[in-house]
Design an enzyme around this catalytic site. Structure first.
Site, PDB file in Angstrom:
ATOM      1  CB  SER A   1      -5.954   3.137  -6.424  1.00 60.84           C
ATOM      2  OG  SER A   1      -5.888   1.680  -6.158  1.00 60.84           O
TER       3      SER A   1
ATOM      4  CG  HIS B   1      -2.054   5.017  -6.793  1.00 63.48           C
ATOM      5  ND1 HIS B   1      -0.929   4.236  -6.271  1.00 63.48           N
ATOM      6  CD2 HIS B   1      -3.112   4.525  -7.145  1.00 63.48           C
ATOM      7  CE1 HIS B   1      -1.734   3.013  -6.544  1.00 63.48           C
ATOM      8  NE2 HIS B   1      -2.840   3.092  -7.172  1.00 63.48           N
TER       9      HIS B   1
END
Length: 294
Positions: free
Chosen positions: A190, A241
């Protein structure tokens, strides 16, 4: 009495014209010559030219003068996004191994601050990006890489794209190394995906394209990152993230806006500088984590 014409002296035999042979294969006769250097060449050495044929050496010399095609931002021209395919293949392969052997691979390769700081397993900062928790996790990240990867690889070229992907993944791990609780295991691509999101936004802006779509995607995924855990109890690594997004966006800015005059130099200095900065942040943090664990 008749007179006899004077006898003619014998004429010397005329030598036969020498048959030329290929300059690269002396045992092969040929009457074809290179249109550029005029050396004789056999069929194996003939290269089609605008008029007639040229020898391999003249073709190679001519290619040196031809400016090689470049990608949008200076990398080599990409016809097949092989780096994207390789990343996808590696992620699927590792996930298959995870399914076969269980948590052994996760425990050995996931991002775990004490593992890095105390055990010296620095590879975890990168290997964590190739691990996934379940099918939904790998499907989301895999789909994003499959869709966005070829676009960025063609924009930046193979080498710059893999640098962007890996440094974005590293950026996410580094932020987690500083902020996450020590007993946290983090895994997934991610961070690299968010870095790719940021890079697509930068490329779009640089090319004066409509970037509202990717801006909405980034906003929605950030909202999910922070809101979903509050309602579901699901743990999502916001550090991975955000760290990946910041790293990928800043690096893409350097790649996309590098001046044409010294584009390659500026781009590779930016890549090297990002790597040095991230490594320095890790090394600075190591003593603090080691002291907390000890």
């Amino acid at each position: 009495m008749t007179s006899q014409p004077p006898s003619q002296p014998p004429q010397p035999e005329q030598p036969a014209e020498a048959v030329p042979t290929c300059y690269r294969h002396p045992d092969r006769e040929t009457w074809v010559r290179c249109q550029r250097c005029e050396r004789p060449i056999c069929p194996d050495c003939m290269r089609d030219a605008a008029v007639g044929f040229q020898c391999p050496e003249c073709v190679a010399e001519g290619n040196k003068a031809i400016r090689q095609a470049k990608s949008t931002f200076g990398g080599g021209l990409v016809r097949t996004p092989i780096v994207t395919y390789a990343i996808m293949g590696l992620i699927v392969l590792v996930f298959g191994v995870q399914l076969l052997v269980g948590d052994v691979v996760t425990a050995a390769l996931a991002m775990w601050p004490p593992g890095v700081a105390v055990l010296g397993e620095y590879y975890r900062l990168i290997t964590a990006a190739f691990l996934h928790q379940d099918f939904i996790h790998i499907l989301f990240n895999g789909w994003a890489i499959w869709v966005i990867g070829p676009y960025l690889e063609r924009a930046f070229g193979h080498a710059r794209f893999i640098a962007l992907f890996l440094l974005s993944a590293l950026g996410g791990s580094v932020l987690g190394f500083w902020v996450d609780p020590l007993n946290t295991f983090t895994l997934g691509a991610s961070g690299a995906v968010f870095g790719m999101f940021g890079a697509v936004f930068v490329v779009g802006r640089r090319l004066n394209l409509d970037v509202r779509g990717i801006a909405v995607i980034i906003a929605l995924n950030l909202a999910i990152t922070f809101v979903l855990p509050a309602f579901s109890g699901l743990r999502i690594s916001w550090t991975g993230h955000v760290g990946g997004l910041v790293t990928g966006t800043l690096l893409a800015l350097a790649l996309a806006y590098a001046p044409k005059a010294n584009r390659a130099l500026v781009q590779w200095l930016a890549i090297a500088g990002a790597l040095v900065l991230l490594v320095a942040l890790v090394l600075v943090r190591v003593p603090a984590i080691a002291s907390m664990v000890g």
